[in-house]
Motif scaffolding. Structure first.
Motif, PDB file in Angstrom:
ATOM      1  N   CYS A   1      25.418 -20.817  43.915  1.00 34.68           N
ATOM      2  CA  CYS A   1      24.330 -21.247  44.263  1.00 34.68           C
ATOM      3  C   CYS A   1      24.845 -22.353  45.503  1.00 34.68           C
ATOM      4  CB  CYS A   1      23.421 -22.004  43.297  1.00 34.68           C
ATOM      5  SG  CYS A   1      22.809 -20.647  42.152  1.00 34.68           S
TER       6      CYS A   1
ATOM      7  N   SER B   1      26.453 -20.928  37.681  1.00 36.25           N
ATOM      8  CA  SER B   1      25.250 -20.349  37.782  1.00 36.25           C
ATOM      9  C   SER B   1      24.812 -19.667  36.382  1.00 36.25           C
ATOM     10  CB  SER B   1      24.701 -19.462  39.023  1.00 36.25           C
ATOM     11  OG  SER B   1      25.162 -19.958  40.220  1.00 36.25           O
TER      12      SER B   1
ATOM     13  N   THR C   1      19.159 -12.360  38.085  1.00 33.65           N
ATOM     14  CA  THR C   1      19.745 -12.407  39.261  1.00 33.65           C
ATOM     15  C   THR C   1      20.439 -13.934  39.794  1.00 33.65           C
ATOM     16  OG1 THR C   1      18.127 -10.771  40.000  1.00 33.65           O
ATOM     17  CG2 THR C   1      19.075 -12.064  41.781  1.00 33.65           C
ATOM     18  N   ILE C   2      21.547 -13.776  40.226  1.00 35.55           N
ATOM     19  CA  ILE C   2      21.939 -15.087  40.867  1.00 35.55           C
ATOM     20  C   ILE C   2      22.399 -15.141  42.338  1.00 35.55           C
ATOM     21  CG2 ILE C   2      22.690 -15.706  38.566  1.00 35.55           C
ATOM     22  CD1 ILE C   2      25.751 -14.863  39.281  1.00 35.55           C
ATOM     23  N   CYS C   3      22.594 -16.126  42.992  1.00 37.46           N
ATOM     24  CA  CYS C   3      23.185 -16.222  44.289  1.00 37.46           C
ATOM     25  C   CYS C   3      24.665 -15.679  44.178  1.00 37.46           C
ATOM     26  CB  CYS C   3      23.141 -17.442  44.864  1.00 37.46           C
ATOM     27  SG  CYS C   3      21.685 -18.361  44.883  1.00 37.46           S
TER      28      CYS C   3
ATOM     29  N   ARG D   1      22.384 -11.447  46.690  1.00 37.68           N
ATOM     30  CA  ARG D   1      22.062 -11.467  45.139  1.00 37.68           C
ATOM     31  C   ARG D   1      23.136 -10.870  44.389  1.00 37.68           C
ATOM     32  NH1 ARG D   1      17.158  -6.998  45.324  1.00 37.68           N
ATOM     33  NH2 ARG D   1      16.314  -8.052  47.044  1.00 37.68           N
TER      34      ARG D   1
ATOM     35  N   GLU E   1      29.623 -18.607  40.661  1.00 38.64           N
ATOM     36  CA  GLU E   1      28.535 -17.627  40.023  1.00 38.64           C
ATOM     37  C   GLU E   1      28.772 -18.108  38.461  1.00 38.64           C
ATOM     38  OE1 GLU E   1      30.140 -14.032  41.438  1.00 38.64           O
ATOM     39  OE2 GLU E   1      29.003 -13.984  43.210  1.00 38.64           O
TER      40      GLU E   1
ATOM     41  N   CYS F   1      16.747 -16.454  42.925  1.00 39.74           N
ATOM     42  CA  CYS F   1      17.867 -16.671  42.027  1.00 39.74           C
ATOM     43  C   CYS F   1      17.137 -17.437  40.838  1.00 39.74           C
ATOM     44  CB  CYS F   1      18.719 -17.674  42.564  1.00 39.74           C
ATOM     45  SG  CYS F   1      19.897 -18.438  41.570  1.00 39.74           S
TER      46      CYS F   1
END
Lengths: 270, 417
Positions: B415, A78, B409-411, B398, A75, B386
């Motif tokens: 990811c 990301s 929003t991210i995984c 999410r 995360e 994502c």
């Protein structure tokens, strides 16, 4: 009003590339680098605009705080990618690594707690064990996104871990709240048993019942009476000391149960 | 051996006699000053042999910590005559007033020392210049490997020529290409934004969005072609290959008139886990044919994301392309055709859809309720993607964060690329 330099990616790329080393990963380090730049066009306002727009640890930490959870390493990667508005892969890597070094991640906590998983050990796991494991995992890192208390609460719930005091209190309550049962209540013709007379047939001894009300353990000073009841119901007669030692803790996800001979006597709220 | 000199002495050693000095900034022990002096052109510019007198104005950096005086290379020079100097002075005066907010309404911002040249007319004169595209980091493009320098679009000039075929195929089925095409990051398959653009605004790599609508484009992402049912009954249609996995790994583009039924039935705009790959119905995008991956955009091979060093195909300036594999009209299918395909495939379990007439009829309320939910996009659990990798995410997949003032929003967990 003059345009914000952050609207010109080429200019940002050029200035940051020339003046800010990739290992300047915090807002302050970026600002110091820019303010120390010889280029006279970088005044305070320009430096602030650049600092506010390029990827730094501070922006990722703010994002982690907003999530309300510990981050995972993935995360963090990301978030670094999204926050990198200028496609600076070197900086992205440096910032992500700096944040991963700086904060406690979910992976660190999971690794620390894996040894505390009661399914892997014969010993019960208590909240205190979790606290110690989490504190070790934190070390000198920062807790961001979640508090230490929150992480411990979640782990304790996940592992079904009460505190030692809670378990001890549950043990004591198990014994003190035992029900009194006489042979006459559970045996059809109690006086036919050796040692049980008309008087002793009505004599009650402490019994422990499970959640459904079934007797799972018998104790008491009168061993003859106690043994008679135990034999009838298929339980075990124990002395008070033996009874105390037989009280176990069964732990599963979200549950901590006090058991005797694998029979659940009561649940400990987590 | 050292000697003691004044700052002035040192400046004059470097520049000669100065006309004036203005301190512009102090940063702790470092002082910046603008100095003007008279010199000749050949003294300030390499390779020039003309000793034409000029007025040179540049920044001098005085570092009291290291006891040094140095010249910056940001100087300007003008002819060494009082008219030029006066014009310059007026411009600086105007600049000062501008910064102070003291501009007189009728104050003229333009000055000239050239008597026959009207600066207003000069500024209004038209020039033909090559348009510079800055949004895709043109300079950086040239430093990256694995993009054929012979392709104009690779430097932000235009989209790949294959876009014309894509436009034709989309228009054939009544779709507006401008609703579907988006810009991708140069040399990569990641979106710059998911916002669609007119075709003439595309530069470099582009995406074809599958929109979450009741009718429109869908795609089959064939990652494991050997698992694709041999007896699948699908019409011939446009197919696009990726740089990896040979031609068998491909995207099959279709048009579905009942997309909402399909999404309704599956409960998602995209499903993964089918034995042959993924089914995309909406809220996903394909990389358009003609797009080319650089070694920075390749995700094959053993290198860290964002670092160069992808597969040999993408490192090759002549490779890394998404290509039109089968140039056919985009065929139209019904939702039942796709559901039939899913039924024939392993890996994904469809809900019990049809009622056997010999069995008691089941309650049919649920599909209608889902249909109502489908119209309310904001409440659907799976229309969110994502912001990093573009994957469609279920609610429990999410994580939401506030990043640079926006909700992103991210995984959850990171990811999986």
């Amino acid at each position: 009003m003059s345009p914000d330099i952050s609207e010109y990616p080429d200019a940002v790329d050029r200035i940051v590339g020339a003046e800010v080393p990739p290992d300047a990963t915090t807002d302050r380090q970026v600002m110091d680098a820019l303010r120390g730049a010889e280029a006279p066009q970088i005044n305070r306002q320009v430096a602030q605009n650049l600092r506010d727009s390029v990827l730094t640890e501070d922006k990722i930490l703010d994002a982690i705080d907003s999530s309300g959870e510990l981050p995972t390493e993935g995360e963090i990667d990301s978030m670094s990618e999204i926050a990198d508005q200028y496609d600076m892969s070197d900086r992205q890597q440096e910032v992500a690594e700096a944040v991963e070094q700086r904060v406690v991640t979910r992976e660190q906590i999971d690794r620390a707690l894996s040894d505390s998983d009661p399914s892997r050990t014969d010993e019960p796991v208590f909240r205190e064990d979790i606290e110690e494991a989490v504190e070790d995992a934190i070390g000198r890192s920062e807790m961001r996104g979640a508090s230490e208390e929150q992480v411990i609460d979640e782990a304790a719930s996940e592992l079904g871990a009460p505190s030692r005091q809670e378990f001890q209190a549950a043990q004591a309550r198990t014994i003190s709240e035992s029900s009194d049962t006489s042979p006459a209540e559970v045996i059809d013709n109690p006086t036919e048993i050796d040692g049980i007379g008309a008087g002793t047939a009505e004599q009650a001894v402490p019994t422990i019942r499970d959640e459904s009300g079934e007797i799972v353990a018998v104790s008491g000073a009168n061993e003859t009476v106690g043994q008679a009841i135990a034999d009838e119901i298929g339980a075990e007669y124990r002395s008070l000391g033996e009874l105390q030692e037989s009280i176990d803790l069964e732990q599963s996800r979200g549950r901590a149960e006090v058991t005797i001979d694998s029979n659940t006597v009561r649940e400990i709220p987590l | 051996m050292s000697e003691t000199v004044t700052v002035r002495d040192r400046i004059e050693d470097l520049l000669g006699e100065i006309h004036g000095l203005a301190v512009t900034r102090q940063q702790q022990e470092t002082i910046y000053a603008v100095v003007s002096h008279s010199t000749t052109w050949d003294e300030i510019e390499e390779g020039v042999e003309a000793d034409i007198p000029v007025l040179d104005i540049r920044t001098v950096v005085i570092d009291l910590d290291s006891e040094s005086v140095s010249l910056s290379d940001n100087g300007i020079w003008t002819p060494q005559d009082p008219d030029s100097s006066e014009a310059l002075t007026r411009v600086l005066g105007r600049t000062t007033n501008d910064l102070l907010g003291n501009i007189q309404p009728d104050a003229d911002p333009l000055e000239t020392a050239a008597i026959d040249l009207d600066p207003e007319l000069l500024l209004a004169r038209e020039l033909e210049i090559e348009e510079e595209i800055s949004e895709q980091h043109s300079d950086k493009m040239r430093r990256h490997g694995g993009i054929d320098p012979a392709r104009e679009w690779g430097y932000g000039a235009s989209p790949p020529p294959e876009i014309e075929r894509v436009v034709e195929r989309l228009e054939e089925i009544g779709e507006d290409p401008g609703d579907h095409c988006t810009r991708l990051v140069w040399g990569k398959k990641e979106p710059m934004t998911r916002k669609s653009r007119p075709i003439d605004e595309l530069l470099g790599n582009y995406g074809i969005e599958l929109l979450p609508q009741s009718e429109g484009l869908i795609a089959l992402d064939i990652d494991y072609p050997e698992q694709f049912p041999e007896d699948a009954d699908l019409p011939d249609t446009l197919e696009i290959s990726s740089p990896h996995g040979g031609d068998e790994q491909r995207h099959i583009m279709l048009h579905c008139r009942t997309k909402d039924d399909l999404a309704n039935e599956l409960g998602a705009w995209a499903i993964q886990g089918v034995s042959w790959g993924d089914l995309w119905i909406g809220d996903r995008y394909l990389v358009g044919p003609g797009s080319q991956l650089s070694e920075y955009g390749c995700d094959e091979g053993e290198h860290d994301r964002g670092e160069p060093g992808g597969c040999s195909e993408c490192e090759d300036p002549e490779g890394g392309y998404y290509e039109i594999l089968e140039d056919r009209p985009i065929a139209t299918v019904e939702s039942e055709d796709i559901l039939e395909l899913i039924d024939q495939s392993s890996g994904y379990e469809l809900r019990d859809r049809g009622a056997d007439p010999d069995l008691p009829q089941e309650d049919n309320e649920e599909p209608e309720q889902l249909e109502d939910d489908l119209e309310d996009d904001a409440d659907r659990a799976v229309t969110v993607t994502c912001d990093s990798c573009g994957s469609a995410l279920e609610e429990d997949e999410r994580k939401t964060v506030e990043l640079l003032g926006e909700t992103r929003t991210i995984c959850r967990g990171g990811c999986d690329r």
